[in-house]
Design a protein around this motif. Structure first.
Motif: not given
Lengths: 600, 240
Positions: A319, A449, A452, A487, A490-491, A493-494, A523, B83-85, B121, B124-129, B161, B164-165, B169, B181
Motif C-alpha cells: 500500500r 484495499e 476500502a 466515516q 476519515m478513510v 484522510k488516511q 472536520i 496501521p500497516f497492511p 474491512n 479499514q473503512q473506518c466503520r467503527f460503530p 486504530v 489514529r483515524a 481528520a 467509535y
C-alpha cells in the motif's frame, strides 16, 4: 549455517542422476521388438549410438562450425568471442535452422567438443532455454532442464575452489533469470492436474525435490553466500579500497563470475518471494542494494528493468503507492532514454512488455494516489490506458478496470506447494474442488484495499469545490447518511497519507508517513474545512524542451548541404557523408538528462 | 510523522528473533517453535512484531505439516489493528490448502477467516460503530471466547486504530460520536480522552490538540531548479 544449506543442496543434487533419469523416462518402450537373445542394454546402446550418428549427420555444417568455435571461445575464456557467439551467433542460427525444432541434443554434438562436460552443461542451458521460449517443453524437458541447472550450480559451487570459467554478465543474468522462469513455469504447469497423462501423474508423484521452492531458494542463497556479495556491497559503500574488498570477499567473491551471480541471485530472491506472495520479504532481501542507476546490476538492462518492476509491484502490495510511482517513473524514463540503443537487442521485446505492464501499474497507483510526479510518463499512460484510468478514478464502478489492469500487469504468481500428486484420494478432491488460483487470491486482496478507499474520488470531487462546508450539506449532495459520510472522510484522510521512503534510508522497507494528496481537509465538529495545494507553473521542462528543439534545428541547418556549385558535386557528396558519419542527426526523445530536477 | 522502522524492526525484538527474521535460518522448520513462542509472548504482552509473524507463515507455506490454525488466527488478530497492511500481507501467505483431513480436530480457521476479514474491512473503512456491533454480536462469540480474550489489550488496540483515524481528520468531535467509535460510555470516555490530552468542552464537544494532519494549509508548490542541474544542456549548447 551456510554449510548446512549447502549440504542440503548436495543432498538434492545427489538425487539427480542423469543416466538413471534418462533410463527411466527416456527411450523406454521404443525398442520393444528387440530380440530377447541380445542383451537389451547393449542393443539399446548400439541403437542409441546409431541414432546419434544419424542425428549428427544432419546437423548443418555451419552449426557444427559455430559449436566448435563457441567451445573454443569458452575454453579460452575469451569474453568478447563468447559474447558474439551468445548474443548473435546462437540467435542467428536459431532463426535460420531451429525456429520450430530443437537444437541438436547435447549428446549429438558432444564429439565436436571432445565431450567437454562443462561446455555441454552450458550448451544444454541454451538448448532448454530455446525449448521453453520457442517450443512447448514436455515433462522430460522440464525435469532435465532442472537437472542441468543443478549440475551447473553444483559445478560452480562444489568444485575444489572457484572455477576459472568466465561468462559475459548478460549470460550470467540470463542463467538466473531463466532458472526462476523455469521454476515458475513448472509451478504453473503442475497445478493443471486434469490435463496430465497417467505417466506424467506418476512422474509428478515421484518428483521429490524437482523444482521445489526450497531447492530454488537453496541455489540462490548458496550463490549469495559463496560470493559474499552482501559483504562486498557493504564494503563498497563504506568506500573500502580494492585490496580491502578483495580481502573481505575471498577467493570466490573476487571473481566477476561469482560476484555477478551473487548479485543477480539477490534480484532472483526478490522475484521468487514476489511470486510466492511474500512482498515484505522480497523487499527485505534487497537490504543494502542501492536502487540507483550507478548500481552494478544496472549494467544488464534486463536485470535493471526486472528489479524495478518487482520492487514497484511489492510497494503496491504494501500500500505504498508513492514509492511504487517513484520506482516506475525512474525506470520508465530510463527505458525511454535507452530506447534508441536497444531496438536491435533480442531482449527488446521482453523489456517492452515489462514496460507496458509498469505503465498499467503506474495507472493503478495514480488512480489510488493521484500525483503529478512526471508529466511525460503520465501522458504515455493516458495514451495506453486512458480509458481504464478514467474508470478507475470513479471509485466503486471502476473496480473492473482495476481488475483488468492488475491481472494484465501482475507477476505470474505461484503456489509454494504442488497439488497432492502422491495421494490419489486427495488429488481427486483437488480436481473436484480446484483451489483459487494464486493470481486471483492476490487480486482479491488488492481489490479489498481498493474497495476500502472507493468513496474517495467522489468525495474529492465535491470537496474541491469548497473551502468550507457543512457536513450535513455534503452528506446531502452525496445522498448519504451524515455519519456514513464522516466515516468516509476519515478513510479519505488516511488514504492521503502514506509511508514513503526518505532519501538516505538503507532498507527498501523503511519510510516515514508523508501526505500524498494535494487536497487536505479537517472536520471541526460539523464543519469541513478544505485546503488545496496547487502547483505553480513549471518552467524547467519547457526550457529544456525548447533548448533541445533549438539545438536540433541548429544541427539540421548546419548539416544541410550547401547549394551545389558546378563541378564540385562529387566532393560535396563526400563531404556530406562524412558529416553524417560524425554527427548523426538527433532523433526525437530526451537526449539530455533532467539531472536531479525536483519539485518540492 | 510515523516511521516504518519500528514496524520493520520493533525495539522489543530480541537478537535471537532478529537472527531468524533477517538470516537464512528463517527457512529452517526446526525454528518454528521459537517463533511461535514469540507470538504467544506478543499475545500476552502488548508487543507486536509483524515480520517475525510473517516468518511463521512462511514456514507454514513451505512446510504444510507445521500448520497450526490457532497460531494463524492469533497472528491475524494481532495484524488486525496494525496501521500497516499487515492483515492482507499475512493472508497472502496462506496458500490454498487441502481440505481438512482429520475430522477429530476440525480446523477453526475456515470458519473464522470470513469474520476476521469482515472485521478488518470495517476497521479499514473506518466503520467503527459497525465494527463494535459485529464484534460484540453472537457471530463473534467463538472468536471472543477462544481467542481475543487471551489477547491482552486487544480492545485497546482497536481503540488506538480509532484514535489514529480521528486524530488526523478532526479538530473537534462530538463526544456522542466519539463514544460510538470507541465503544465507551460517557464516563469512561472522559477518562480515556483525558489520557490522550484531549479536552472536553461545552456541550460535550471534544477538542483535539493540533497536529500536522489536522491543520490543512493551502500552498503553492514551486519548482526549484538550480543552475548546476542544467549544466549538461548548457555545456552541450556551448560545444555545438
Amino acid at each position: 549455517m551456510a554449510q548446512r544449506w549447502e549440504s542440503d543442496l548436495d543432498e538434492d543434487l545427489q538425487d539427480v542422476d542423469l543416466n538413471l533419469a534418462i533410463g527411466t523416462y527416456g527411450q523406454n518402450g521404443i525398442y520393444e521388438d528387440a530380440q530377447p537373445r541380445i542383451d537389451e542394454a547393449t542393443l539399446l546402446a548400439v541403437q542409441q549410438q546409431m541414432a546419434q550418428q544419424a542425428a549428427f549427420s544432419v546437423v548443418p555444417d555451419v552449426v557444427k562450425r559455430f559449436i566448435v568455435h563457441f567451445h573454443q571461445a569458452v575454453l579460452d575464456n575469451n569474453l568478447a568471442e563468447i559474447t558474439v557467439a551468445y548474443e548473435s551467433g546462437w540467435n542467428k542460427l536459431t532463426e535460420k535452422y531451429y525456429q520450430k525444432t530443437e537444437w541438436p541434443e547435447a549428446e549429438v554434438i558432444a564429439p565436436l567438443v571432445n565431450d567437454d562436460q562443462i561446455f555441454l552443461i552450458l550448451y544444454r542451458e541454451l538448448y532448454y532455454r530455446h525449448v521453453y521460449s520457442r517450443l512447448q517443453p514436455d515433462i522430460d524437458d522440464r525435469f532435465h532442464s532442472y537437472e542441468n541447472s543443478c549440475e551447473l550450480f553444483n559445478y560452480l559451487l562444489n568444485s575444489d575452489g572457484p572455477v576459472a570459467l568466465q561468462l559475459p554478465e548478460q549470460w550470467l543474468w540470463d542463467i538466473i533469470d531463466e532458472f526462476i522462469y523455469q521454476f515458475q513455469s513448472f509451478c504453473v504447469w503442475r497445478t493443471k492436474v486434469k490435463s496430465k497423462t497417467a505417466e506424467e501423474l506418476q512422474l509428478l508423484a515421484d518428483a521429490g525435490q524437482v523444482w521445489s521452492s526450497y531447492s530454488v531458494l537453496n541455489v540462490l542463497y548458496s550463490l549469495i553466500q559463496k560470493s559474499k556479495i552482501h559483504e562486498n556491497i557493504a564494503a563498497v559503500q563504506e568506500g573500502k579500497s580494492a585490496e580491502e574488498i578483495a580481502e573481505i570477499v575471498g577467493e570466490y567473491g573476487v571473481r566477476p563470475l561469482y560476484r555477478m551471480l551473487g548479485y543477480f541471485s539477490i534480484i532472483g530472491l526478490l522475484r521468487v518471494h514476489s511470486l510466492l506472495g511474500d512482498f515484505t520479504l522480497a523487499l527485505k532481501v534487497m537490504e543494502g542494494v542501492e536502487l540507483n542507476q550507478k548500481s552494478p546490476f544496472t549494467r544488464v538492462t534486463a536485470c535493471h528493468v526486472t528489479t524495478y518492476y518487482y520492487v514497484g509491484f511489492c510497494y503496491i502490495m504494501l500500500r505504498r503507492y508513492t514509492d511504487a510511482i517513484r520506482t516506475f517513473v525512474s525506470i520508465l524514463n530510463f527505458i525511454l532514454r535507452m530506447r534508441q540503443y536497444h531496438t536491435r537487442s533480442y531482449q527488446y521485446d521482453q523489456i517492452n512488455k515489462t514496460a507496458d505492464r509498469m505503465y498499467a501499474l503506474y495507472a493503478i497507483c495514480n488512480a489510488l494516489s493521484p500525483s503529478r510526479l512526471d508529466d511525460n510518463i503520465s501522458n504515455i499512460v493516458k495514451e495506453r490506458y486512458g480509458e481504464q484510468f478514467a474508470k478507475m478514478s470513479k471509485g466503486e464502478e471502476g473496480i473492473p478496470a482495476f481488475e483488468e489492469l492488475f491481472i494484465h500487469a501482475c507477476p505470474k504468481f505461484i503456489n509454494a506447494n504442488p497439488p497432492p500428486y502422491e495421494d490419489p484420494d486427495l488429488l481427486a478432491t483437488y480436481i473436484e474442488e480446484p483451489p483459487v488460483e494464486p493470481a486471483q487470491r492476490h487480486l482479491g486482496l488488492f481489490l479489498s484495499e481498493v474497495r476500502a478507499q472507493a468513496p474517495v474520488p467522489t468525495l474529492r470531487s465535491f470537496l474541491k469545490l469548497y473551502t468550507s462546508l457543512d457536513a450535513s450539506k455534503l452528506a446531502n449532495f452525496l445522498d448519504a447518511d451524515e455519519e456514513e459520510m464522516v466515516q468516509q472522510l476519515m478513510v479519505m484522510k488516511q488514504a492521503s497519507r502514506s509511508v514513503s521512503r526518505v532519501e538516505g534510508e538503507k532498507s527498501l522497507l523503511d519510510g516515514q508517513t508523508i501526505p500524498t494528496s494535494d487536497l487536505d481537509f479537517v472536520i471541526d465538529e460539523n464543519m469541513v474545512h478544505i485546503a488545496e495545494s496547487t502547483v505553480g507553473r513549471r518552467y524547467a521542462g519547457w526550457f529544456i524542451r525548447n533548448t533541445e528543439h533549438a539545438q536540433r534545428v541548429y544541427d539540421t541547418v548546419k548539416n544541410a548541404p550547401l547549394p551545389p556549385k558546378s563541378g564540385s558535386a562529387s566532393t560535396q557528396q563526400h563531404h556530406q557523408q562524412q558529416q553524417q558519419g560524425s554527427a548523426p542527426p538527433k532523433s526525437a526523445g530526451q537526449k539530455v538528462a533532467w539531472g536531479g530536477v525536483k519539485v518540492n | 510523522m510515523v516511521s516504518a522502522s519500528e514496524w520493520v524492526q520493533p525495539s522489543t525484538r530480541t537478537d535471537l528473533i532478529e537472527n531468524l527474521v533477517s538470516g537464512v535460518d528463517r527457512y529452517n522448520p526446526n525454528n518454528v517453535g521459537i517463533l511461535e513462542d514469540y507470538l504467544y509472548h506478543q499475545i500476552r504482552t502488548e508487543e507486536y512484531d509483524c515480520l517475525a509473524n510473517l516468518a511463521i507463515l512462511k514456514l507454514y507455506q513451505f512446510n504444510p505439516d507445521l500448520y497450526n490454525p490457532d497460531v494463524v488466527i492469533n497472528i491475524l488478530i494481532k495484524a488486525l489493528t496494525s496501521p500497516f497492511p499487515d492483515f492482507n500481507l499475512c493472508i497472502s501467505l496462506l496458500d490454498e490448502r487441502a481440505a481438512n483431513v482429520n475430522p477429530d480436530e476440525p480446523d477453526p480457521l475456515p470458519a473464522l477467516l470470513p469474520l476476521l476479514t469482515t472485521l478488518h474491512n470495517l476497521l479499514q473503512q473506518c466503520r467503527f460503530p459497525a465494527f463494535w456491533q459485529l464484534y460484540r454480536s453472537d457471530k463473534s462469540e467463538s472468536l471472543r471466547d477462544n481467542y481475543t480474550v487471551e489477547c491482552v489489550g486487544f480492545e485497546d488496540a482497536v481503540r488506538r486504530v480509532v484514535v489514529r483515524a480521528v486524530t488526523g481528520a478532526f479538530k473537534r468531535i462530538g463526544s456522542e460520536r466519539l463514544s460510538t467509535y470507541l465503544n465507551l460510555d460517557v464516563e469512561d470516555l472522559g477518562e480515556y480522552v483525558q489520557k490522550l490530552g484531549w479536552t472536553v468542552g461545552d456541550a460535550g464537544v471534544i477538542s483535539l490538540p493540533s497536529n500536522p494532519d489536522n491543520q490543512p494549509v493551502s500552498t503553492v508548490v514551486q519548482e526549484n531548479i538550480q543552475l548546476h542541474q542544467l549544466t549538461k544542456i548548457i555545456t552541450h549548447a556551448q560545444v555545438a
